[in-house]
Design an enzyme around this catalytic site. Structure first.
Site, mmCIF file in Angstrom:
data_model
loop_
_atom_site.group_PDB
_atom_site.id
_atom_site.type_symbol
_atom_site.label_atom_id
_atom_site.label_comp_id
_atom_site.label_asym_id
_atom_site.label_seq_id
_atom_site.Cartn_x
_atom_site.Cartn_y
_atom_site.Cartn_z
ATOM 1 N N ASP A 360 0.812 -1.106 -0.007
ATOM 2 C CA ASP A 360 0.064 0.029 0.017
ATOM 3 C C ASP A 360 1.023 1.358 -0.126
ATOM 4 O OD1 ASP A 360 -2.825 0.938 1.022
ATOM 5 O OD2 ASP A 360 -1.561 2.119 1.825
ATOM 6 N N ILE A 361 0.408 2.373 -0.876
ATOM 7 C CA ILE A 361 1.172 3.286 -0.926
ATOM 8 C C ILE A 361 1.093 4.268 0.151
ATOM 9 C CG2 ILE A 361 1.749 5.410 -2.300
ATOM 10 C CD1 ILE A 361 0.769 4.212 -4.819
ATOM 11 N N GLU A 403 -4.972 2.385 -4.207
ATOM 12 C CA GLU A 403 -3.425 2.669 -4.161
ATOM 13 C C GLU A 403 -2.947 1.135 -3.523
ATOM 14 O OE1 GLU A 403 -4.889 4.383 -0.088
ATOM 15 O OE2 GLU A 403 -5.617 4.140 -2.047
#
Length: 489
Positions: A360-361, A403
């Site tokens: 996950d960003i 994301e």
């Protein structure tokens, strides 16, 4: 009224003369109904032949009956037209709403049929598609149904010619013993045959050709007698004909070939030629040939093949779109779930390693809020590019949603998966975006951590959140305490 009766009797006579009713199913007809159903998106497709009191199915997809009464037949209406006959909702059509095929188990709602005719124009039946729900056809589907109906006509015509050719050949065999003693009978028979026929000696000299042969090639009854192939035909074609003749003579048995020949007008036609050897009473060997023009059939087959190729390409494109994330070009969640189910089962069965990395960003919302969604999309695309360059060909990288991305690593232990994740994190750290650096948090799970494929991703998700809680920009393998902590919260 008498004219109508006469017209119907002519139609029935044309149908019965084909000797096609109640014959076994044939692959070439089955392939056409399968293609018609696929193009039109219907569960049912038929090639029906309308007899006096019944409609009989030469090929049927989606129904088990071999025939139905003509009184119920939609096709009996379709053969009265020269174009596509369509009933979009039979339950609302006064002609059909009380029809047992509409009110009964078949529950027909939609019907579209294109007439199939004999060479003399008499309607034999239809190629039709049927659905149990109302619908309409697109212009392309209607055109395809017309093209396919012409294919049915071509095959019926070719079948009739083939039957006639076989009958003619059998008749020639029966007469062969008497031909030498009855030259007049031989010539009468051959000149009234509907096929291009000829006889050559073992050296390839033309000894005889029938009247149809002379008419097709624009010559007299004597022009080519005694001549060899290379004295008659263009060099390349002469070599092909001679090679075929020699094969027949060498093997001593009949062969069938597709050959090209220029007609009197110079136009090239395609012929299906049956060639066979025979001997006279003195032991001299000769070669006889019977040929039928199949140019129209080949043109139709080429058109059908082109349409099929276009349809298959469209289907491949649709399939690709259905499993691809449009923004990043990676596989989407649907494609990942399908691959995960396969790899999870395979690894369990064969005792092989399998790992999954969920990433996950970090602080992605800030990117969108402060720099706009275009900047956020650029980050997603660049991250996908780095993923694609670091995974193995056997791995699968996909966009899991928003994301969040996921990587499936077959034949990789948790240790190797962590090593890959660290390499990816390092590669990402070397890239500068317009708004600065981008980091990711990653959770890793192995096959031993899960009982089901769903558990597998869930464990990686718990490890991912452990990485988030620990300060982000980290790779964390799953531990059982993460689960206990998740339940406690």
């Amino acid at each position: 009224m008498n004219a109508e009766v006469s017209r119907e009797e002519r139609r029935l006579r044309a149908l019965h003369e084909l000797h096609i009713l109640d014959t076994p199913h044939e692959t070439e007809y089955d392939e056409i109904v399968e293609l018609a159903a696929a193009i039109c998106g219907t569960p049912i497709s038929l090639i029906s032949l309308v007899d006096r009191d019944r409609q009989w199915f030469k090929s049927a997809l989606g129904v088990t009956a071999e025939e139905t009464p003509r009184s119920m037949s939609f096709c009996a209406h379709a053969i009265e037209t020269a174009d596509l006959f369509v009933v979009e909702n039979a339950a609302e059509d006064a002609r059909f709403r009380n029809n047992p095929l509409v009110t009964g188990e078949m529950c027909i709602r939609f019907y579209a049929g294109f007439p199939v005719s004999a060479m003399d124009g008499n309607a034999l039946g239809t190629l039709c598609v049927i659905d149990r729900k109302p619908r309409t056809l697109t212009r392309e589907q209607s055109k395809a149904l017309e093209v396919l109906s012409k294919q049915v006509e071509a095959r019926i015509e070719l079948r009739a010619k083939r039957v006639a050719l076989e009958q003619s050949l059998e008749q020639q065999k029966a007469l062969s013993a008497n031909l030498r003693a009855s030259e007049s009978l031989f010539r009468t028979f051959m000149n009234n045959s509907p096929f291009v026929s000829y006889i050559k000696d073992a050296d390839g000299r033309m000894l005889y050709y029938n009247r149809i042969f002379a008419e097709v090639f624009g010559i007299t009854a004597d022009d080519w007698l005694g001549k060899l192939d290379h004295e008659i035909w263009p060099t390349e074609k002469a070599a092909i004909y001679r090679a075929h003749d020699l094969e027949v003579l060498a093997e001593g048995e009949k062969h069938e070939y597709v050959e090209e020949a220029p007609g009197a007008d110079g136009k090239i036609s395609h012929y299906r030629s049956l060639k066979f050897p025979y001997a006279d009473g003195n032991g001299n060997i000769f070669l006889a040939g019977l040929s039928v023009d199949i140019s129209d059939e080949m043109a139709n087959a080429s058109q059908l093949a082109k349409y099929q190729a276009e349809l298959e390409e469209a289907n491949r494109t649709l399939l690709q779109l259905s499993v691809t994330d449009s923004l990043t070009g990676l596989r989407n969640r649907r494609a990942f779930d399908e691959r995960l189910a396969i790899e999870f089962t395979r690894s369990r069965r064969h005792g092989r390693d399998l790992s999954v990395v969920l990433l996950d960003i970090d602080d992605f919302k800030k990117v969108n809020d402060q720099h706009g969604h275009a900047a956020g999309d650029a980050v997603l695309r660049k991250l996908a590019e780095v993923l694609g360059s670091t995974v193995r060909t056997t791995d699968m990288a996909a966009r899991h949603g928003g994301e969040e991305f996921v990587v499936l690593l077959p034949d990789a232990s948790v240790t190797k998966a962590v090593q890959w994740a660290e390499r990816f994190r390092a590669a990402l750290s070397e890239i500068s975006f317009d708004h600065g650096k981008v980091t990711v948090s990653m959770g890793v799970a192995g096959l031993a951590d899960a009982r089901t494929a769903g558990d597998f991703v869930e464990r990686a998700d718990e490890a991912l959140y452990a990485a988030k809680r620990g300060g982000k920009d980290a790779v964390v393998p799953y531990e059982p305490r993460f689960r206990m902590k998740a339940h406690a919260s």
